[in-house]
Design an enzyme around this catalytic site. Structure first.
Site, PDB file in Angstrom:
ATOM      1  N   ASP A   6       3.021  -1.299   4.691  1.00 49.76           N
ATOM      2  CA  ASP A   6       2.293  -2.264   3.859  1.00 49.76           C
ATOM      3  C   ASP A   6       2.739  -3.717   4.007  1.00 49.76           C
ATOM      4  O   ASP A   6       2.426  -4.550   3.160  1.00 49.76           O
ATOM      5  CB  ASP A   6       2.393  -1.850   2.377  1.00 49.76           C
ATOM      6  CG  ASP A   6       1.519  -0.638   2.083  1.00 49.76           C
ATOM      7  OD1 ASP A   6       0.361  -0.649   2.524  1.00 49.76           O
ATOM      8  OD2 ASP A   6       1.996   0.292   1.433  1.00 49.76           O
ATOM      9  N   ASP A  11      -6.067   2.533   4.817  1.00 48.53           N
ATOM     10  CA  ASP A  11      -5.616   1.248   4.263  1.00 48.53           C
ATOM     11  C   ASP A  11      -4.894   0.400   5.309  1.00 48.53           C
ATOM     12  O   ASP A  11      -4.853  -0.830   5.228  1.00 48.53           O
ATOM     13  CB  ASP A  11      -4.645   1.472   3.088  1.00 48.53           C
ATOM     14  CG  ASP A  11      -4.980   2.659   2.207  1.00 48.53           C
ATOM     15  OD1 ASP A  11      -5.607   3.607   2.701  1.00 48.53           O
ATOM     16  OD2 ASP A  11      -4.593   2.641   1.034  1.00 48.53           O
TER      17      ASP A  11
HETATM   18  N1  GLY Z   1      -2.989   3.253  -1.191  1.00 47.71           N
HETATM   19  C1  GLY Z   1      -3.483   1.968  -1.453  1.00 47.71           C
HETATM   20  C2  GLY Z   1      -4.656   1.990  -2.329  1.00 47.71           C
HETATM   21  O1  GLY Z   1      -4.564   2.573  -3.406  1.00 47.71           O
HETATM   22  O2  GLY Z   1      -5.672   1.466  -1.981  1.00 47.71           O
END
Ligand code: GLY
Length: 398
Positions: free
Chosen positions: A117, A176
């Site tokens: 991330d 993501d």
């Molecule tokens: N895992 C990241 C989101 O909840 O979009």
């Protein structure tokens, strides 16, 4: 791919009629100015609700208190990133002071390698900071974060591993992750090594090959076997079930492929983004107001919860896609984004000033199957809402 794209184009009709039916009387310049002014008031309140070493996460509906995280949480960059958008559009010096204070505690995470991330955590805040102030230290932070992110690249699967091995996943790669590629592409384009770009391209190509179903919906999680490089399964960790269309995952993918086209100019990415948005906009379960249910296959539709955060991400992505397309198609993306912004800015989704712990939007859905962050404000909902209005103001109104 080309043939499939043109077949999908035939379905534009229903989508465009729905978009053009909206109320066009709203003055977007006035609306956007008012939204940023409100956000400045709200984020000063939010600042008061968060200890100096932490970042806001959400509002606990039972206690009415803001929940916070440390700076390693995947959402830690959104608060400083949002503050910078608010400062940019209000020139409020107190907001700038708070932004700098929060950037200072986030900076150390440029070395974090615990998940994928780094883009959310570091590029959203420091990318905005560098864009605004051109401080070389912020660029060093971004460059270092990109180095940290590529430690997670796995050549066996030509992908960046999202999470560490954890049951039931061996080597999970989540949709993501498309968002975090912006960090890598930006670094290569701004004096960095070409390897960052190559890794981003490899990851995006693996995503097209493995993450998408034939209808252009995406799984949330792919699980790979690193010893063979083979895909084990497609799953939906945060979605309703493994065959369903989890709304925010679709929004991440859509935004991600549009962003890929910005840097790489490969038509495959442009067409992937177009096909994803066509699938979503023509989905029988896309509500008329374009604020998606948390999952397009939630069993309790039309009573299922909406996810304002997915809508924010879609609105921002739609505005970028409008720049790479022409005529009626481009206009339709702008109108869809505008419709979402107007809805999110209404009392239905925007909190009353002084409420909501200081967050701007209500009604986001974080992880419903885990009963976590359900129908609450979310930092990323606010961030992409602000970004969508930033884009609308700069690209459409100016
Ligand atoms: N895992 C990241 C989101 O909840 O979009």
């Amino acid at each position: 791919m080309k043939k499939r794209y043109f077949i999908a184009l035939a379905f534009f009709g229903a989508f465009s009629t729905q978009i053009l039916a909206q109320d066009k009387k709203v003055d977007m310049a006035v609306l956007i100015e008012e939204q940023f002014a409100n956000a400045a008031v709200q984020y000063k309140l939010l600042e008061k609700n968060v200890p100096d070493t932490m970042m806001p996460k959400t509002l606990n509906k039972l206690t009415g208190k803001v929940e916070v995280s440390n700076t390693k949480w995947w959402c830690s960059g959104f608060f400083p990133g949002s503050l910078l958008y608010i400062f940019e559009h209000t020139q409020d010096q107190e907001i700038l002071r708070i932004a700098k204070k929060r950037l200072a505690i986030q900076e150390k995470e440029k070395h974090y390698t615990g998940n994928h991330d780094l883009g959310f955590m570091m590029f959203n805040p420091f990318g905005n900071a560098y864009r605004l102030f051109k401080n070389p230290a912020d660029k060093t932070t971004i460059d270092t974060a990109a180095m940290s992110l590529i430690t997670r690249y796995r050549p066996e699967i030509k992908s960046i591993q999202s999470w560490n091995k954890r049951p039931p996943f061996n080597c999970p790669v989540i949709i993501d992750n498309m968002m975090n590629l912006e960090l890598l592409l930006w670094v290569s384009e701004n004096g960095g090594d070409a390897k960052f770009r190559e890794i981003a391209i490899n990851h995006a190509n693996s995503t097209i090959a493995n993450h998408y179903r034939p209808d252009f919906s995406a799984f949330h999680v792919l699980d790979y076997d690193l010893s063979t490089g083979k895909l084990i399964a497609g799953k939906n960790h945060q979605g309703y079930n493994d065959a369903s269309t989890w709304a925010r995952g679709q929004a991440w993918g859509f935004y991600g492929f549009t962003m890929m086209y910005r840097f790489v100019k490969d038509e495959r990415y442009l067409n992937q983004a177009r096909n994803i948005i066509k699938f979503l906009m023509n989905h029988p379960n896309m509500p008329e107001d374009l604020i998606p249910y948390w999952d397009f296959n939630a069993p309790d539709i039309p009573n299922a919860l909406r996810d304002a955060s997915a809508a924010s991400v879609l609105a921002s992505g739609l505005l970028e896609l409008s720049r790479y397309t022409k005529g009626k198609e481009s206009k339709m993306y702008v109108e869809a984004a505008r419709k979402i912004i107007v809805k999110l800015a209404s009392d239905e989704y925007r909190a009353k000033q002084g409420e909501n712990g200081g967050f701007v939007l209500m009604h986001g859905v974080g992880h419903l199957p885990a009963k976590s962050e359900v129908d609450v404000p979310l930092t990323y909902g606010d961030y992409y809402f602000l970004e969508a209005m930033h884009r609308y103001k700069n690209w459409i109104l100016n």
